[in-house]
Structures are given as C-alpha cells and as structure tokens.
Design a protein around this motif. Structure first.
Motif, PDB file in Angstrom:
ATOM      1  N   THR A   7       0.856  -1.182   0.000  1.00 61.66           N
ATOM      2  CA  THR A   7       0.000   0.000   0.000  1.00 61.66           C
ATOM      3  C   THR A   7       0.894   1.234   0.000  1.00 61.66           C
ATOM      4  O   THR A   7       1.803   1.358   0.819  1.00 61.66           O
ATOM      5  CB  THR A   7      -0.917   0.018   1.244  1.00 61.66           C
ATOM      6  N   LEU A   8       0.618   2.142  -0.935  1.00 63.89           N
ATOM      7  CA  LEU A   8       1.422   3.344  -1.070  1.00 63.89           C
ATOM      8  C   LEU A   8       0.575   4.488  -1.617  1.00 63.89           C
ATOM      9  O   LEU A   8      -0.594   4.300  -1.958  1.00 63.89           O
ATOM     10  CB  LEU A   8       2.639   3.083  -1.951  1.00 63.89           C
ATOM     11  N   ARG A   9       1.176   5.649  -1.697  1.00 63.23           N
ATOM     12  CA  ARG A   9       0.466   6.841  -2.168  1.00 63.23           C
ATOM     13  C   ARG A   9       0.155   6.741  -3.655  1.00 63.23           C
ATOM     14  O   ARG A   9       0.784   5.979  -4.390  1.00 63.23           O
ATOM     15  CB  ARG A   9       1.291   8.101  -1.907  1.00 63.23           C
ATOM     16  N   GLN A  37       9.554 -18.370  -8.910  1.00 62.32           N
ATOM     17  CA  GLN A  37       8.258 -18.312  -9.583  1.00 62.32           C
ATOM     18  C   GLN A  37       7.109 -18.083  -8.609  1.00 62.32           C
ATOM     19  O   GLN A  37       5.969 -17.872  -9.028  1.00 62.32           O
ATOM     20  CB  GLN A  37       8.017 -19.582 -10.403  1.00 62.32           C
ATOM     21  N   ASP A  38       7.366 -18.098  -7.316  1.00 65.71           N
ATOM     22  CA  ASP A  38       6.338 -17.901  -6.284  1.00 65.71           C
ATOM     23  C   ASP A  38       6.161 -16.402  -6.056  1.00 65.71           C
ATOM     24  O   ASP A  38       6.773 -15.809  -5.177  1.00 65.71           O
ATOM     25  CB  ASP A  38       6.774 -18.597  -4.997  1.00 65.71           C
ATOM     26  N   CYS A  39       5.341 -15.792  -6.891  1.00 65.04           N
ATOM     27  CA  CYS A  39       5.171 -14.333  -6.845  1.00 65.04           C
ATOM     28  C   CYS A  39       3.687 -13.988  -6.819  1.00 65.04           C
ATOM     29  O   CYS A  39       2.981 -14.170  -7.822  1.00 65.04           O
ATOM     30  CB  CYS A  39       5.854 -13.683  -8.046  1.00 65.04           C
ATOM     31  N   PHE A  40       3.220 -13.494  -5.677  1.00 65.04           N
ATOM     32  CA  PHE A  40       1.844 -13.037  -5.515  1.00 65.04           C
ATOM     33  C   PHE A  40       1.897 -11.707  -4.782  1.00 65.04           C
ATOM     34  O   PHE A  40       2.250 -11.650  -3.598  1.00 65.04           O
ATOM     35  CB  PHE A  40       1.009 -14.056  -4.727  1.00 65.04           C
ATOM     36  N   GLN A  41       1.570 -10.637  -5.499  1.00 58.42           N
ATOM     37  CA  GLN A  41       1.614  -9.287  -4.938  1.00 58.42           C
ATOM     38  C   GLN A  41       0.372  -8.521  -5.358  1.00 58.42           C
ATOM     39  O   GLN A  41      -0.038  -8.592  -6.518  1.00 58.42           O
ATOM     40  CB  GLN A  41       2.848  -8.539  -5.431  1.00 58.42           C
ATOM     41  N   MET A  42      -0.188  -7.796  -4.434  1.00 56.42           N
ATOM     42  CA  MET A  42      -1.296  -6.901  -4.715  1.00 56.42           C
ATOM     43  C   MET A  42      -0.828  -5.501  -4.351  1.00 56.42           C
ATOM     44  O   MET A  42      -0.427  -5.257  -3.207  1.00 56.42           O
ATOM     45  CB  MET A  42      -2.537  -7.244  -3.871  1.00 56.42           C
ATOM     46  N   ILE A  43      -0.850  -4.618  -5.334  1.00 55.93           N
ATOM     47  CA  ILE A  43      -0.370  -3.250  -5.119  1.00 55.93           C
ATOM     48  C   ILE A  43      -1.568  -2.317  -5.160  1.00 55.93           C
ATOM     49  O   ILE A  43      -2.342  -2.341  -6.120  1.00 55.93           O
ATOM     50  CB  ILE A  43       0.658  -2.847  -6.189  1.00 55.93           C
ATOM     51  N   GLU A  44      -1.708  -1.522  -4.111  1.00 59.39           N
ATOM     52  CA  GLU A  44      -2.810  -0.568  -4.083  1.00 59.39           C
ATOM     53  C   GLU A  44      -2.278   0.824  -3.774  1.00 59.39           C
ATOM     54  O   GLU A  44      -1.513   1.021  -2.845  1.00 59.39           O
ATOM     55  CB  GLU A  44      -3.887  -0.984  -3.082  1.00 59.39           C
ATOM     56  N   MET A  45      -2.680   1.768  -4.614  1.00 63.63           N
ATOM     57  CA  MET A  45      -2.323   3.162  -4.409  1.00 63.63           C
ATOM     58  C   MET A  45      -3.562   3.878  -3.888  1.00 63.63           C
ATOM     59  O   MET A  45      -4.629   3.800  -4.499  1.00 63.63           O
ATOM     60  CB  MET A  45      -1.839   3.800  -5.708  1.00 63.63           C
ATOM     61  N   ASP A  65       5.540   9.576   1.329  1.00 65.07           N
ATOM     62  CA  ASP A  65       6.013   8.438   0.535  1.00 65.07           C
ATOM     63  C   ASP A  65       5.984   7.114   1.308  1.00 65.07           C
ATOM     64  O   ASP A  65       6.492   6.101   0.826  1.00 65.07           O
ATOM     65  CB  ASP A  65       7.437   8.699   0.033  1.00 65.07           C
ATOM     66  N   PHE A  66       5.392   7.122   2.483  1.00 62.79           N
ATOM     67  CA  PHE A  66       5.269   5.923   3.318  1.00 62.79           C
ATOM     68  C   PHE A  66       4.715   4.751   2.511  1.00 62.79           C
ATOM     69  O   PHE A  66       3.714   4.876   1.809  1.00 62.79           O
ATOM     70  CB  PHE A  66       4.346   6.241   4.501  1.00 62.79           C
ATOM     71  N   VAL A  67       5.396   3.596   2.605  1.00 61.83           N
ATOM     72  CA  VAL A  67       4.995   2.367   1.914  1.00 61.83           C
ATOM     73  C   VAL A  67       4.843   1.259   2.947  1.00 61.83           C
ATOM     74  O   VAL A  67       5.733   1.042   3.768  1.00 61.83           O
ATOM     75  CB  VAL A  67       6.041   1.929   0.863  1.00 61.83           C
ATOM     76  N   LEU A  68       3.710   0.550   2.893  1.00 64.61           N
ATOM     77  CA  LEU A  68       3.451  -0.559   3.804  1.00 64.61           C
ATOM     78  C   LEU A  68       3.467  -1.869   3.027  1.00 64.61           C
ATOM     79  O   LEU A  68       2.759  -2.011   2.027  1.00 64.61           O
ATOM     80  CB  LEU A  68       2.085  -0.376   4.478  1.00 64.61           C
TER      81      LEU A  68
END
Length: 129
Positions: A7-9, A37-45, A65-68
């Motif tokens: 989670t980021l801006r 190959q084990d890649c699962f990411q959810m990115i939310e702005m 710019d805080f990123v969680l």
C-alpha cells in the motif's frame, strides 16, 4: 509461498510499480527463501485521506512516501532471515527508487498450509512444498 499487499500513495508510474514489485521479489528470493516463480503481490495506491498513519511512531519520521508491505507467509523464518530481509529490502528501495528507509514499514504474518487454497478449492498439502 508469501502473498504481499503493498500500500502506497497515488502517483507512481507503471514502470515504478514494476520496479517496486521486482525489488520485493528479488529480496524475497535472496533473503526469505522464496522460489523465484512464487510471486503473488497486490499493489494498491490510495489517496492521502485513505492512508492514516503516525509519522513518528517507532520511526525517524515518515513522509507522504510511506509504503506498507503486509506479507503473509506459510512457513516461519528465523529471526536472522527476517532481519536480513527487512534490511535488504529497505536498502534496495533506497538505492534503486530513492525511498527513505524511514518510509518503509514491513509486517509479516505466518500461518500453516491449511490456511491456503491456491486454486480449485483444494487445501494446500504440506507435501506440495
């Protein structure tokens, strides 16, 4: 088998998001014993009003710019692995993207294979790992 919610801006370009994802994955593979190959990411702005955080709590000072990074993983890691992962990810983000380490928060939770179903409604079997 971690899954990460980042989670980021708002305002990051697609290229910057790909770079952030790549740096996380490289660090997971190198320091957290994750298969490539084990890649699962959810990115939310999110807009600023939807990111409420203390700028100083246990930090040298967080900026906009805080990123969680919220990581859920199925197999516990050692204290040393976790510390090395934290340090390496912060170093890579600062070096490659200019993200201040004080703006990086990482939370890791572990659970068992019984809490995972990758597809088809089938519980993940320990033997599959």
């Amino acid at each position: 088998m971690p899954i990460t919610r980042i989670t980021l801006r708002q305002g990051y370009s697609d290229a910057a998001l790909r770079q952030l994802s790549r740096l996380l994955q490289q660090t997971l593979v190198a320091e957290f014993d994750v298969p490539g190959q084990d890649c699962f990411q959810m990115i939310e702005m999110l807009p600023g009003v939807q990111r409420v955080f203390d700028r100083d709590y246990l930090s040298g000072g967080r900026s906009d710019d805080f990123v969680l990074f919220q990581i859920t993983a199925g197999r516990p890691r050692s204290r040393r692995q976790k510390q090395q992962f934290y340090h390496s990810l912060c170093t890579a983000l600062q070096r490659e993207m200019g993200i201040d380490p004080d703006d990086v928060m990482i939370v890791i939770q572990f659970n068992s294979t019984e809490e995972w179903s990758f597809s088809g409604g089938r519980m993940l079997a320990q033997e599959a790992l």
